[in-house]
Design a protein around this motif. Structure first.
Motif, short mmCIF file in Angstrom:
data_model
loop_
_atom_site.label_atom_id
_atom_site.label_comp_id
_atom_site.label_asym_id
_atom_site.label_seq_id
_atom_site.Cartn_x
_atom_site.Cartn_y
_atom_site.Cartn_z
N LEU A 41 0.84 -1.19 0.00
CA LEU A 41 0.00 0.00 0.00
C LEU A 41 0.87 1.24 0.00
O LEU A 41 2.06 1.19 0.31
CB LEU A 41 -0.96 0.00 1.20
CG LEU A 41 -0.36 -0.05 2.62
CD1 LEU A 41 0.03 1.33 3.12
CD2 LEU A 41 -1.35 -0.68 3.57
N LEU A 43 0.37 5.33 1.21
CA LEU A 43 -0.39 6.45 1.76
C LEU A 43 0.21 7.74 1.24
O LEU A 43 1.38 8.03 1.47
CB LEU A 43 -0.36 6.42 3.28
CG LEU A 43 -0.91 5.15 3.96
CD1 LEU A 43 -0.73 5.23 5.46
CD2 LEU A 43 -2.38 4.95 3.60
N ASP A 44 -0.59 8.54 0.54
CA ASP A 44 -0.07 9.76 -0.07
C ASP A 44 0.44 10.74 0.98
O ASP A 44 1.54 11.27 0.88
CB ASP A 44 -1.16 10.44 -0.92
CG ASP A 44 -1.56 9.60 -2.11
OD1 ASP A 44 -0.71 8.84 -2.61
OD2 ASP A 44 -2.72 9.69 -2.55
N GLU A 61 -5.82 10.21 0.99
CA GLU A 61 -5.71 9.72 -0.37
C GLU A 61 -5.99 10.89 -1.31
O GLU A 61 -6.98 11.62 -1.11
CB GLU A 61 -6.69 8.58 -0.62
CG GLU A 61 -6.69 8.04 -2.04
CD GLU A 61 -5.47 7.20 -2.38
OE1 GLU A 61 -5.40 6.73 -3.52
OE2 GLU A 61 -4.61 7.01 -1.50
N LYS A 63 -6.40 12.22 -5.30
CA LYS A 63 -6.64 11.84 -6.69
C LYS A 63 -6.71 13.10 -7.55
O LYS A 63 -7.59 13.94 -7.37
CB LYS A 63 -7.96 11.07 -6.82
CG LYS A 63 -7.97 9.70 -6.15
CD LYS A 63 -7.02 8.74 -6.86
CE LYS A 63 -7.09 7.35 -6.24
NZ LYS A 63 -6.09 6.44 -6.85
N ASP A 71 -11.90 3.03 -5.67
CA ASP A 71 -10.73 3.69 -5.07
C ASP A 71 -11.00 4.08 -3.63
O ASP A 71 -10.11 4.01 -2.78
CB ASP A 71 -10.37 4.94 -5.88
CG ASP A 71 -9.92 4.62 -7.29
OD1 ASP A 71 -8.92 3.90 -7.43
OD2 ASP A 71 -10.58 5.08 -8.25
N LYS A 74 -10.82 0.89 -1.55
CA LYS A 74 -9.43 0.44 -1.41
C LYS A 74 -8.74 1.24 -0.31
O LYS A 74 -8.06 0.67 0.57
CB LYS A 74 -8.69 0.61 -2.74
CG LYS A 74 -7.24 0.14 -2.67
CD LYS A 74 -6.54 0.22 -4.02
CE LYS A 74 -6.20 1.63 -4.39
NZ LYS A 74 -5.34 1.71 -5.59
N PHE A 75 -8.91 2.56 -0.34
CA PHE A 75 -8.33 3.42 0.70
C PHE A 75 -8.90 3.06 2.07
O PHE A 75 -8.16 2.95 3.06
CB PHE A 75 -8.62 4.89 0.35
CG PHE A 75 -8.23 5.88 1.40
CD1 PHE A 75 -6.92 5.95 1.86
CD2 PHE A 75 -9.17 6.75 1.93
CE1 PHE A 75 -6.55 6.88 2.83
CE2 PHE A 75 -8.81 7.68 2.90
CZ PHE A 75 -7.51 7.74 3.35
N TYR A 76 -10.20 2.85 2.14
CA TYR A 76 -10.84 2.49 3.41
C TYR A 76 -10.28 1.16 3.93
O TYR A 76 -10.02 1.00 5.14
CB TYR A 76 -12.35 2.39 3.22
CG TYR A 76 -13.12 2.07 4.47
CD1 TYR A 76 -13.13 2.95 5.55
CD2 TYR A 76 -13.83 0.87 4.57
CE1 TYR A 76 -13.85 2.64 6.70
CE2 TYR A 76 -14.55 0.56 5.72
CZ TYR A 76 -14.54 1.45 6.78
OH TYR A 76 -15.24 1.15 7.94
N TRP A 78 -7.31 -0.04 3.39
CA TRP A 78 -5.97 0.22 3.93
C TRP A 78 -6.05 0.75 5.36
O TRP A 78 -5.29 0.34 6.23
CB TRP A 78 -5.25 1.24 3.06
CG TRP A 78 -4.80 0.71 1.73
CD1 TRP A 78 -4.79 -0.58 1.30
CD2 TRP A 78 -4.28 1.50 0.64
NE1 TRP A 78 -4.29 -0.65 0.02
CE2 TRP A 78 -3.97 0.60 -0.41
CE3 TRP A 78 -4.05 2.86 0.45
CZ2 TRP A 78 -3.44 1.03 -1.63
CZ3 TRP A 78 -3.53 3.28 -0.76
CH2 TRP A 78 -3.22 2.37 -1.79
N THR A 79 -6.96 1.70 5.60
CA THR A 79 -7.05 2.29 6.95
C THR A 79 -7.45 1.23 7.98
O THR A 79 -6.93 1.22 9.10
CB THR A 79 -8.05 3.45 6.98
OG1 THR A 79 -9.37 2.98 6.72
CG2 THR A 79 -7.68 4.53 5.97
N PHE A 89 -10.32 11.85 1.72
CA PHE A 89 -10.19 11.49 0.31
C PHE A 89 -10.34 12.80 -0.47
O PHE A 89 -11.43 13.38 -0.54
CB PHE A 89 -11.28 10.49 -0.08
CG PHE A 89 -11.06 9.84 -1.42
CD1 PHE A 89 -10.53 8.55 -1.51
CD2 PHE A 89 -11.38 10.50 -2.61
CE1 PHE A 89 -10.35 7.93 -2.74
CE2 PHE A 89 -11.20 9.89 -3.84
CZ PHE A 89 -10.67 8.61 -3.90
#
Length: 428
Positions: A41, A43-44, A61, A63, A71, A74-76, A78-79, A89
């Motif tokens: 993963l 994280l930006d 995140e 974009k 998307d 996917k971010f959720y 990861w958290t 986001f």
């Protein structure tokens, strides 16, 4: 002359978002990647507001292009995987045919905040909605964008050095070091294990810049006790050789992160009453334990990581001695460290990483107190800041002595050159 993008995308948009968090007194981490061993993963941005208790690192995140509901989840995911709060986001484009009510439903179910950033000018309003302080100077986010841009270019010089064979061994070791301090330790759940990993790496990499310079000059590698070299002098005083400067930068990044995890540890034990932590005195050098206990007496102690992030990467690692009140007042506004405790904050490196004659020097004829081993390109950010604060265009309008004027211009030019250079020139 390099200019900031008016319509930033990709990494430039990440710089803009990170700059807004930093200019509001948050501690910022960028491009945090988990590799085990493949990349899992990315994280930006991760930001932490040290004024809040408990401390909660919040992921972001970002974009700049097209995106979809997938998307978001996917971010959720990861958290949840990392045990983090849902975070933000941030997107530049609308999601398309999805109704606003759908995003509102997802927000209620996940806790993710959606920020639709249609223009740079809108950013300030969005960040206020997150409950963050207003930036104390409208120009700070621009200054931080330059800083993050230079930091990215310094790291890029290491990747290019590996690719081209220019100080390849030193650059590879530096890149591995960067991955440790920027990403790997983030994913170590136990804070004392993080401290142990960082300290071991710190003591193993103290001569990295000198090693890179020696390798460039001779083709030989000596990580333990590299001889002095002309290349190091040209890099440190002349603003040249960006791979060497990148190694100087990484060393200070590591010291900053060590300070951060020590403060995090202290707050977890002494403010939140966490009983399961093993006392740090069993893992830290005895001098570091005493230093930590002494620093923690300051009322502003919890803000020291933000102070040093700001001082290193926005102030260029130096203070004007003949403008002390003005500088201290600005530092207090930006970092939350009380004016009377700024000298304590500035003594942190001397206490945690003691060296002969201390970390700050005043060069002959110089009205500044300068942190040693700062890369000139980053000192250049601090030089540019002083022009910005004085609302001036030229350094000779600051009333500097000839010697200080020369040093400031060298640093400024180093920062400008790393931004203006073609990629292939970043190794020169």
């Amino acid at each position: 002359m390099a200019e900031l993008a008016k319509d930033p995308n990709g990494l430039e948009l990440e710089d803009l978002i990170a700059a807004h968090f930093a200019s509001r007194g948050c501690y910022v981490e960028m491009g945090v990647k988990e590799r085990s061993p493949d990349e899992i993963l990315d994280l930006d941005v991760v930001w932490t507001d040290y004024k809040r208790d408990p401390l909660l690192p919040l992921p972001v995140e970002i974009k700049s292009g097209d995106w979809g509901i997938g998307d978001v989840f996917k971010f959720y995911g990861w958290t949840k995987y990392l045990g983090l709060q849902s975070g933000q986001f941030i997107h530049k484009k609308p999601i398309g045919r999805v109704q606003p009510e759908t995003l509102e439903h997802i927000k209620k179910k996940t806790g993710i905040s959606f920020l639709y950033l249609q223009s740079n000018e809108e950013a300030g309003r969005h960040f206020q909605e997150l409950g963050l302080d207003q930036s104390c100077d409208e120009n700070l986010s621009e200054l931080w964008r330059f800083s993050f841009w230079i930091q990215r270019r310094l790291f890029k010089s290491l990747s290019l050095s590996i690719k081209t064979g220019h100080c390849k061994a030193s650059a590879r070791k530096a890149k591995e070091y960067y991955q440790l301090i920027n990403s790997a330790v983030f994913f170590i759940p136990e804070i004392l294990e993080r401290i142990t990993a960082l300290l071991k790496a710190h003591f193993d990499h103290q001569e990295l810049a000198a090693t890179a310079a020696y390798e460039i000059e001779t083709g030989n590698v000596e990580f333990k006790s590299p001889p002095q070299s002309r290349i190091f002098t040209d890099a440190y005083y002349g603003g040249k050789h960006f791979p060497v400067q990148a190694c100087l930068y990484l060393a200070h990044r590591a010291r900053l992160y060590i300070l951060k995890v020590l403060v995090d540890y202290w707050l977890s034990v002494n403010e939140r009453g966490v009983k399961k932590c093993i006392p740090a005195r069993f893992l830290l050098p005895s001098g570091m334990v005493g230093a930590l206990e002494e620093m923690a007496k300051a009322k502003s102690f919890r803000m020291f990581p933000v102070f040093w992030q700001t001082f290193l990467f926005s102030w260029g690692g130096f203070i004007w001695k003949d403008k002390l009140e003005e500088e201290y007042a600005a530092l207090e506004k930006e970092t939350g460290v009380q004016r009377d405790e700024i000298p304590i904050a500035l003594s942190v490196f001397d206490k945690l990483f003691p060296i002969k004659d201390g970390w700050f020097r005043s060069p002959s004829g110089d009205a500044r107190s300068v942190l040693i081993l700062m890369p000139p390109a980053m000192r250049g950010v601090g030089a540019f800041r002083r022009l910005m604060m004085a609302n001036l265009d030229k350094y000779n309008e600051l009333g500097l002595s000839r010697e200080v004027l020369k040093r400031m211009q060298i640093d400024h030019n180093s920062g400008a050159r790393i931004l203006d250079s073609a990629e292939e020139d970043l190794v020169n």
